[in-house]
Scaffold this motif. Sequence first.
Motif, PDB file in Angstrom:
ATOM      1  N   ALA A 293       0.809  -1.213   0.000  1.00 40.46           N
ATOM      2  CA  ALA A 293       0.000   0.000   0.000  1.00 40.46           C
ATOM      3  C   ALA A 293       0.841   1.260   0.000  1.00 40.46           C
ATOM      4  O   ALA A 293       0.342   2.340  -0.231  1.00 40.46           O
ATOM      5  CB  ALA A 293      -0.914   0.011   1.219  1.00 40.46           C
ATOM      6  N   SER A 294       2.171   1.124   0.279  1.00 44.21           N
ATOM      7  CA  SER A 294       3.003   2.305   0.283  1.00 44.21           C
ATOM      8  C   SER A 294       3.178   2.905  -1.101  1.00 44.21           C
ATOM      9  O   SER A 294       3.497   4.068  -1.239  1.00 44.21           O
ATOM     10  CB  SER A 294       4.379   1.954   0.854  1.00 44.21           C
ATOM     11  N   LYS A 295       3.003   2.080  -2.151  1.00 38.72           N
ATOM     12  CA  LYS A 295       2.975   2.521  -3.534  1.00 38.72           C
ATOM     13  C   LYS A 295       4.163   3.368  -3.967  1.00 38.72           C
ATOM     14  O   LYS A 295       4.015   4.516  -4.325  1.00 38.72           O
ATOM     15  CB  LYS A 295       1.699   3.313  -3.805  1.00 38.72           C
ATOM     16  N   PRO A 296       5.386   2.819  -3.969  1.00 37.30           N
ATOM     17  CA  PRO A 296       6.453   3.549  -4.628  1.00 37.30           C
ATOM     18  C   PRO A 296       6.251   3.488  -6.126  1.00 37.30           C
ATOM     19  O   PRO A 296       5.510   2.646  -6.614  1.00 37.30           O
ATOM     20  CB  PRO A 296       7.713   2.779  -4.200  1.00 37.30           C
TER      21      PRO A 296
ATOM     22  N   ALA B  41      -3.360 -13.683   1.161  1.00 34.27           N
ATOM     23  CA  ALA B  41      -3.801 -13.706  -0.236  1.00 34.27           C
ATOM     24  C   ALA B  41      -5.222 -13.172  -0.364  1.00 34.27           C
ATOM     25  O   ALA B  41      -6.086 -13.461   0.466  1.00 34.27           O
ATOM     26  CB  ALA B  41      -3.715 -15.127  -0.775  1.00 34.27           C
ATOM     27  N   ASP B  42      -5.460 -12.370  -1.413  1.00 30.32           N
ATOM     28  CA  ASP B  42      -6.794 -11.818  -1.629  1.00 30.32           C
ATOM     29  C   ASP B  42      -7.170 -11.805  -3.115  1.00 30.32           C
ATOM     30  O   ASP B  42      -8.106 -11.119  -3.509  1.00 30.32           O
ATOM     31  CB  ASP B  42      -6.892 -10.409  -1.047  1.00 30.32           C
ATOM     32  N   LEU B  43      -6.427 -12.563  -3.927  1.00 33.15           N
ATOM     33  CA  LEU B  43      -6.709 -12.651  -5.354  1.00 33.15           C
ATOM     34  C   LEU B  43      -7.012 -14.095  -5.745  1.00 33.15           C
ATOM     35  O   LEU B  43      -6.511 -15.034  -5.111  1.00 33.15           O
ATOM     36  CB  LEU B  43      -5.499 -12.169  -6.162  1.00 33.15           C
TER      37      LEU B  43
ATOM     38  N   SER C 170      -8.546  -2.094  -5.133  1.00 31.55           N
ATOM     39  CA  SER C 170      -9.654  -2.293  -6.060  1.00 31.55           C
ATOM     40  C   SER C 170      -9.522  -3.682  -6.682  1.00 31.55           C
ATOM     41  O   SER C 170      -8.398  -4.164  -6.888  1.00 31.55           O
ATOM     42  CB  SER C 170      -9.642  -1.225  -7.158  1.00 31.55           C
ATOM     43  N   PRO C 171     -10.647  -4.342  -7.013  1.00 34.95           N
ATOM     44  CA  PRO C 171     -10.556  -5.649  -7.670  1.00 34.95           C
ATOM     45  C   PRO C 171      -9.847  -5.595  -9.017  1.00 34.95           C
ATOM     46  O   PRO C 171      -9.362  -6.620  -9.507  1.00 34.95           O
ATOM     47  CB  PRO C 171     -12.027  -6.062  -7.828  1.00 34.95           C
ATOM     48  N   ASP C 172      -9.791  -4.408  -9.627  1.00 36.23           N
ATOM     49  CA  ASP C 172      -9.164  -4.273 -10.943  1.00 36.23           C
ATOM     50  C   ASP C 172      -7.778  -3.641 -10.871  1.00 36.23           C
ATOM     51  O   ASP C 172      -7.219  -3.235 -11.894  1.00 36.23           O
ATOM     52  CB  ASP C 172     -10.061  -3.442 -11.872  1.00 36.23           C
ATOM     53  N   LYS C 173      -7.223  -3.554  -9.658  1.00 27.99           N
ATOM     54  CA  LYS C 173      -5.861  -3.061  -9.489  1.00 27.99           C
ATOM     55  C   LYS C 173      -5.099  -4.032  -8.593  1.00 27.99           C
ATOM     56  O   LYS C 173      -5.651  -4.593  -7.652  1.00 27.99           O
ATOM     57  CB  LYS C 173      -5.857  -1.657  -8.875  1.00 27.99           C
ATOM     58  N   ALA C 174      -3.838  -4.214  -8.908  1.00 28.01           N
ATOM     59  CA  ALA C 174      -3.024  -5.152  -8.128  1.00 28.01           C
ATOM     60  C   ALA C 174      -1.591  -4.650  -8.078  1.00 28.01           C
ATOM     61  O   ALA C 174      -1.163  -3.812  -8.876  1.00 28.01           O
ATOM     62  CB  ALA C 174      -3.078  -6.542  -8.748  1.00 28.01           C
ATOM     63  N   VAL C 175      -0.857  -5.169  -7.112  1.00 28.02           N
ATOM     64  CA  VAL C 175       0.555  -4.845  -6.967  1.00 28.02           C
ATOM     65  C   VAL C 175       1.312  -6.151  -6.736  1.00 28.02           C
ATOM     66  O   VAL C 175       0.853  -7.033  -6.019  1.00 28.02           O
ATOM     67  CB  VAL C 175       0.802  -3.866  -5.802  1.00 28.02           C
ATOM     68  N   VAL C 176       2.456  -6.262  -7.384  1.00 31.29           N
ATOM     69  CA  VAL C 176       3.359  -7.391  -7.146  1.00 31.29           C
ATOM     70  C   VAL C 176       4.529  -6.847  -6.333  1.00 31.29           C
ATOM     71  O   VAL C 176       5.231  -5.928  -6.763  1.00 31.29           O
ATOM     72  CB  VAL C 176       3.853  -8.010  -8.459  1.00 31.29           C
TER      73      VAL C 176
ATOM     74  N   PHE D  83      -0.332  -3.044 -11.484  1.00 31.88           N
ATOM     75  CA  PHE D  83      -1.068  -3.543 -12.644  1.00 31.88           C
ATOM     76  C   PHE D  83      -2.523  -3.079 -12.587  1.00 31.88           C
ATOM     77  O   PHE D  83      -3.080  -2.891 -11.500  1.00 31.88           O
ATOM     78  CB  PHE D  83      -1.050  -5.074 -12.680  1.00 31.88           C
ATOM     79  N   THR D  84      -3.126  -2.952 -13.758  1.00 28.60           N
ATOM     80  CA  THR D  84      -4.569  -2.733 -13.866  1.00 28.60           C
ATOM     81  C   THR D  84      -5.151  -3.834 -14.739  1.00 28.60           C
ATOM     82  O   THR D  84      -4.490  -4.335 -15.664  1.00 28.60           O
ATOM     83  CB  THR D  84      -4.886  -1.361 -14.494  1.00 28.60           C
TER      84      THR D  84
END
Length: 212
Positions: free
Chosen positions: A56-59, A104-106, A166-172, A195-196
């Motif tokens: 969630a820190s989103k660099p 995990a949430d995906l 969001s269900p349509d946004k993800a981060v690895v 990712f979107t």
Amino acid sequence: MTTTPRSPRLLLLSTVVLAVTGVALLGVPHGQEQPSPAPPAHATTAPSSAANVPPASKPSAGTAPSTPSAASTPSAVESALPPHGEGVAGDPAVQRNLEAAWPADLPSNDERELLADGRSLLRADATGVGRAKWPEVFHDSDQAVAPAFATARFRIQAAIARRDGSPDKAVVHLVWAGTDRGGTFTDLRITDWFFTRTFQKGAATWTPQPRT
């Protein structure tokens, strides 16, 4: 040159002390050691990295790895991290900490796709290998680029894919190790790729966000 002879009283005192010490040692059962004094306490500093900062820190995507502040570090995660330089043997511990910190949430198929793409993007970004596969991310993919990290000394230590609000946004979220062009090896580096999810002809595809 002469030396002053030792006092007979001092010699007698030394003999008594040695005798008492010998008696005390005989009183200790065979094979049993006296407990050693507890070592003095020292302040320790938790290692930077892996699992230190949630996605969630989103660099910025693909930017150079950064070390987050200790204020955002989960203590339970810190305490179980392997020390720097642990090598491949420490990687499973890093992976376990990531999974414990962010459950995990995906859907499993989305997670597999995102992890594969995230690993590929990180490798391309760090070593220059495979950039042509991601022209929307690496605009210089058709040019010869000197790799920032040696391919032979690059390794991904751990990775997870999670939703990004969001269900349509993800981060690895990836933790990795590598040797830079200066010959310096560093592990527990952190990189996030965002990712979107887009839909084309009814099929969903995860698309990496371009660099800003």
